[in-house]
Design a protein around this motif. Structure first.
Motif, mmCIF file in Angstrom:
data_model
loop_
_atom_site.group_PDB
_atom_site.id
_atom_site.type_symbol
_atom_site.label_atom_id
_atom_site.label_comp_id
_atom_site.label_asym_id
_atom_site.label_seq_id
_atom_site.Cartn_x
_atom_site.Cartn_y
_atom_site.Cartn_z
ATOM 1 N N LYS A 5 21.755 35.384 45.574
ATOM 2 C CA LYS A 5 20.869 36.171 44.812
ATOM 3 C C LYS A 5 19.408 35.199 44.590
ATOM 4 O O LYS A 5 19.615 34.067 44.492
ATOM 5 C CB LYS A 5 21.151 36.432 43.435
ATOM 6 C CG LYS A 5 21.898 35.516 42.535
ATOM 7 C CD LYS A 5 22.556 36.369 41.279
ATOM 8 C CE LYS A 5 23.255 35.511 40.705
ATOM 9 N NZ LYS A 5 24.099 35.945 39.476
ATOM 10 N N SER A 44 20.625 44.164 40.432
ATOM 11 C CA SER A 44 21.267 44.141 39.207
ATOM 12 C C SER A 44 20.523 44.316 37.892
ATOM 13 O O SER A 44 19.398 44.189 38.026
ATOM 14 C CB SER A 44 21.703 42.538 38.958
ATOM 15 O OG SER A 44 22.628 42.144 38.073
ATOM 16 N N ARG A 65 33.812 37.862 30.012
ATOM 17 C CA ARG A 65 33.155 36.175 29.874
ATOM 18 C C ARG A 65 34.403 35.592 29.285
ATOM 19 O O ARG A 65 34.143 34.605 28.353
ATOM 20 C CB ARG A 65 32.119 36.210 29.089
ATOM 21 C CG ARG A 65 30.701 37.105 29.765
ATOM 22 C CD ARG A 65 29.468 36.770 29.231
ATOM 23 N NE ARG A 65 28.628 37.537 29.775
ATOM 24 C CZ ARG A 65 27.633 37.109 30.544
ATOM 25 N NH1 ARG A 65 27.660 36.354 31.148
ATOM 26 N NH2 ARG A 65 26.639 38.218 30.754
ATOM 27 N N SER A 88 40.930 37.760 29.187
ATOM 28 C CA SER A 88 42.090 37.115 29.718
ATOM 29 C C SER A 88 43.250 36.895 28.676
ATOM 30 O O SER A 88 44.222 36.227 29.000
ATOM 31 C CB SER A 88 41.767 35.911 30.290
ATOM 32 O OG SER A 88 41.221 35.140 29.351
ATOM 33 N N THR A 119 42.951 34.339 26.685
ATOM 34 C CA THR A 119 42.954 32.703 26.235
ATOM 35 C C THR A 119 41.869 32.566 25.293
ATOM 36 O O THR A 119 41.868 31.581 24.578
ATOM 37 C CB THR A 119 42.539 32.069 27.601
ATOM 38 O OG1 THR A 119 41.696 32.657 28.241
ATOM 39 C CG2 THR A 119 44.013 31.934 28.385
ATOM 40 N N ARG A 148 27.611 31.462 24.474
ATOM 41 C CA ARG A 148 28.447 32.830 24.416
ATOM 42 C C ARG A 148 28.191 33.183 22.774
ATOM 43 O O ARG A 148 28.081 34.449 22.699
ATOM 44 C CB ARG A 148 29.695 32.839 24.679
ATOM 45 C CG ARG A 148 29.721 32.901 26.280
ATOM 46 C CD ARG A 148 31.173 32.832 26.821
ATOM 47 N NE ARG A 148 31.793 31.491 26.768
ATOM 48 C CZ ARG A 148 33.021 31.446 27.082
ATOM 49 N NH1 ARG A 148 33.740 32.280 27.705
ATOM 50 N NH2 ARG A 148 33.550 30.114 26.745
ATOM 51 N N ILE A 203 34.112 40.743 40.216
ATOM 52 C CA ILE A 203 33.905 39.473 40.674
ATOM 53 C C ILE A 203 34.389 38.426 39.531
ATOM 54 O O ILE A 203 33.232 37.751 38.897
ATOM 55 C CB ILE A 203 32.549 39.037 41.384
ATOM 56 C CG1 ILE A 203 31.349 39.708 40.532
ATOM 57 C CG2 ILE A 203 32.356 39.835 42.749
ATOM 58 C CD1 ILE A 203 29.943 39.248 40.625
ATOM 59 N N ARG A 225 43.970 30.504 38.633
ATOM 60 C CA ARG A 225 43.463 31.604 38.226
ATOM 61 C C ARG A 225 42.637 32.369 39.079
ATOM 62 O O ARG A 225 42.924 33.823 39.297
ATOM 63 C CB ARG A 225 42.418 31.161 37.010
ATOM 64 C CG ARG A 225 43.226 30.644 35.978
ATOM 65 C CD ARG A 225 42.049 30.554 34.672
ATOM 66 N NE ARG A 225 43.076 29.889 33.506
ATOM 67 C CZ ARG A 225 42.422 29.590 32.369
ATOM 68 N NH1 ARG A 225 40.898 29.571 32.385
ATOM 69 N NH2 ARG A 225 42.973 29.058 31.307
ATOM 70 N N ASN A 285 43.871 36.169 39.927
ATOM 71 C CA ASN A 285 43.034 37.335 39.733
ATOM 72 C C ASN A 285 42.706 38.106 40.932
ATOM 73 O O ASN A 285 42.792 39.334 40.788
ATOM 74 C CB ASN A 285 41.420 36.779 39.038
ATOM 75 C CG ASN A 285 41.563 36.129 37.924
ATOM 76 O OD1 ASN A 285 42.317 36.362 36.954
ATOM 77 N ND2 ASN A 285 40.437 35.136 37.652
HETATM 78 N N1 LIG Z 1 24.481 39.814 37.727
HETATM 79 C C1 LIG Z 1 24.369 39.247 36.411
HETATM 80 O O1 LIG Z 1 23.481 39.425 35.743
HETATM 81 C C2 LIG Z 1 25.638 38.507 36.285
HETATM 82 C C3 LIG Z 1 25.628 37.992 34.692
HETATM 83 C C4 LIG Z 1 26.983 37.227 34.467
HETATM 84 C C5 LIG Z 1 27.746 36.877 35.487
HETATM 85 N N2 LIG Z 1 27.627 37.218 36.812
HETATM 86 C C6 LIG Z 1 28.652 37.101 37.959
HETATM 87 O O2 LIG Z 1 29.823 37.614 37.500
HETATM 88 C C7 LIG Z 1 30.862 36.521 37.827
HETATM 89 C C8 LIG Z 1 31.709 36.355 36.687
HETATM 90 O O3 LIG Z 1 31.199 36.484 35.683
HETATM 91 P P1 LIG Z 1 31.560 35.398 34.182
HETATM 92 O O4 LIG Z 1 32.080 34.080 34.918
HETATM 93 O O5 LIG Z 1 30.315 35.564 33.464
HETATM 94 O O6 LIG Z 1 32.685 36.116 33.350
HETATM 95 P P2 LIG Z 1 34.356 36.775 33.721
HETATM 96 O O7 LIG Z 1 34.556 36.629 35.115
HETATM 97 O O8 LIG Z 1 34.181 37.902 33.054
HETATM 98 O O9 LIG Z 1 34.934 35.652 32.802
HETATM 99 C C9 LIG Z 1 34.893 34.280 33.340
HETATM 100 C C10 LIG Z 1 35.733 33.448 32.188
HETATM 101 O O10 LIG Z 1 37.018 33.809 32.112
HETATM 102 C C11 LIG Z 1 37.907 32.532 32.308
HETATM 103 N N3 LIG Z 1 39.001 33.079 33.357
HETATM 104 C C12 LIG Z 1 38.731 33.684 34.569
HETATM 105 N N4 LIG Z 1 40.068 34.100 34.888
HETATM 106 C C13 LIG Z 1 40.948 33.668 34.125
HETATM 107 C C14 LIG Z 1 42.246 33.834 33.912
HETATM 108 N N5 LIG Z 1 43.058 34.489 34.952
HETATM 109 N N6 LIG Z 1 43.043 33.455 32.828
HETATM 110 C C15 LIG Z 1 42.427 32.765 31.757
HETATM 111 N N7 LIG Z 1 40.912 32.582 31.794
HETATM 112 C C16 LIG Z 1 40.096 33.253 32.878
HETATM 113 C C17 LIG Z 1 37.184 31.649 32.835
HETATM 114 O O11 LIG Z 1 37.315 30.469 32.493
HETATM 115 P P3 LIG Z 1 37.980 29.149 33.524
HETATM 116 O O12 LIG Z 1 36.823 28.797 34.419
HETATM 117 O O13 LIG Z 1 38.344 28.182 32.473
HETATM 118 O O14 LIG Z 1 39.135 29.777 34.256
HETATM 119 C C18 LIG Z 1 35.664 32.097 32.408
HETATM 120 O O15 LIG Z 1 35.305 31.458 31.150
HETATM 121 C C19 LIG Z 1 30.005 35.472 38.451
HETATM 122 O O16 LIG Z 1 29.958 35.639 39.672
HETATM 123 C C20 LIG Z 1 28.715 35.755 37.898
HETATM 124 O O17 LIG Z 1 27.721 35.197 38.840
HETATM 125 C C21 LIG Z 1 26.535 38.165 37.223
#
Ligand SMILES: NC(=O)c1ccc[n+]([C@@H]2O[C@H](COP(=O)([O-])OP(=O)(O)OC[C@H]3O[C@@H](n4cnc5c(N)ncnc54)[C@H](OP(=O)(O)O)[C@@H]3O)[C@@H](O)[C@H]2O)c1
Length: 268
Positions: A30, A96, A149, A153, A155, A164, A213, A221, A225
């Protein structure tokens, strides 16, 4: 910095795949809108991403947030995305935080491939209007932050002491205890099914029609996932989760975050 690192990482991963495997991968990246806009800027950002990724075509090229109308109307961006498609640099484009009307206007100029929007049991503000609009137009909904975020999960037991803490109200000191209670119910559902809470929540998004995603820094993980696609949720499970999802305390973003959300386009 993050974009550069991530694109290089994804590029190296894609390179490591065999020819057949590579065909099954969709590469998306992006660009972040600035205060000004021109096709040259868009093309340059795309070229930089292509170079870092080491590929010839980006499958989905997202605009990370919407421009304000006085900088550039969405029709111009959509027409410019089509130019990138015609040049073979991208296969399709995504938006988005676009409001339904913005999505329609873009789609009328050149079909939108995907809308990337926060969607999880903790973020459901897209369900009333955005989901039906995308379904009607045949636009995929890519659900960002599908594990809320980290919250879904199981955790996260207290408010994380990072960005956050103040930016994500459903994780705030004020709301986390009430929301933890909901997660406990999801954890017990997961236990009964022999899977994880994260998998339940990812399966929920998929059942609603989204493509989650989840983000993680850990290989195990990521695999776990990914395996959420094998978790089957019954109608009864979905009903239980619907009720839990309606009891969440706190929005998905603070005022500043929400001022860049699709709601802001609706209020104008
Ligand atoms: N378009 C937008 O505005 C926008 C905004 C935000 C995010 N995004 C995209 O969305 C995607 C994911 O979003 P996100 O990372 O914000 O949030 P998320 O996927 O909801 O959560 C990620 C968090 O969860 C933990 N986690 C993931 N899998 C887990 C599991 N199986 N067990 C325990 N903990 C787990 C990760 O920690 P660990 O790393 O320690 O596993 C991390 O802290 C990214 O690709 C991001 O670029 C887009």
């Amino acid at each position: 910095g993050t974009y550069r690192y991530n694109e290089e990482l994804v590029g190296a991963f894609v390179k490591s795949l065999g020819e057949e495997e590579r065909k099954s991968v969709i590469v998306a990246t992006k660009f972040m809108p600035k205060k000004t806009y021109s096709f040259e800027m868009l093309e340059k950002a795309c070229d930089v991403s292509l170079k870092r990724l080491g590929i010839e075509t980006i499958h989905i090229y997202y605009m990370h947030r919407m421009y304000s109308e006085d900088v550039v109307p969405i029709e111009t961006v959509a027409a410019d995305m089509k130019k990138l498609v015609d040049k073979g640099k991208i296969e399709g484009y995504g938006l988005s935080e676009a409001a339904p009307e913005t999505i329609r206007r873009a789609h009328a100029v050149h079909p939108v491939t995907a809308l990337q929007q926060e969607w999880s049991l903790f973020a459901r503000d897209l369900e009333d209007e955005i989901v039906p609009t995308c379904k009607e137009l045949g636009i995929s909904i890519v659900s960002y932050s599908p594990i809320a975020r980290g919250m879904l999960s199981g955790t996260l037991t207290e408010t994380p002491k990072d960005w956050r803490q103040h930016n994500v109200p459903y994780l705030s000191e004020e709301n986390i205890a009430a929301n933890r209670k909901l997660i406990e119910k999801i954890e017990s559902m997961a236990k009964n099914k022999g899977c994880t809470a994260a998998q339940i929540c990812l399966a929920w998004v998929m059942k609603k029609g989204g493509i989650p995603i989840p983000g993680t820094t850990k290989k195990e993980r990521a695999s776990s996932n990914f395996a959420a696609k094998n978790v089957d949720l019954t109608k009864g499970d979905m009903e239980v989760l619907e009720v839990l999802g309606s009891q969440v305390k706190g929005l998905r973003g603070n005022d500043s975050y929400m001022s860049y959300s699709f709601h802001n386009q609706l209020n104008k």
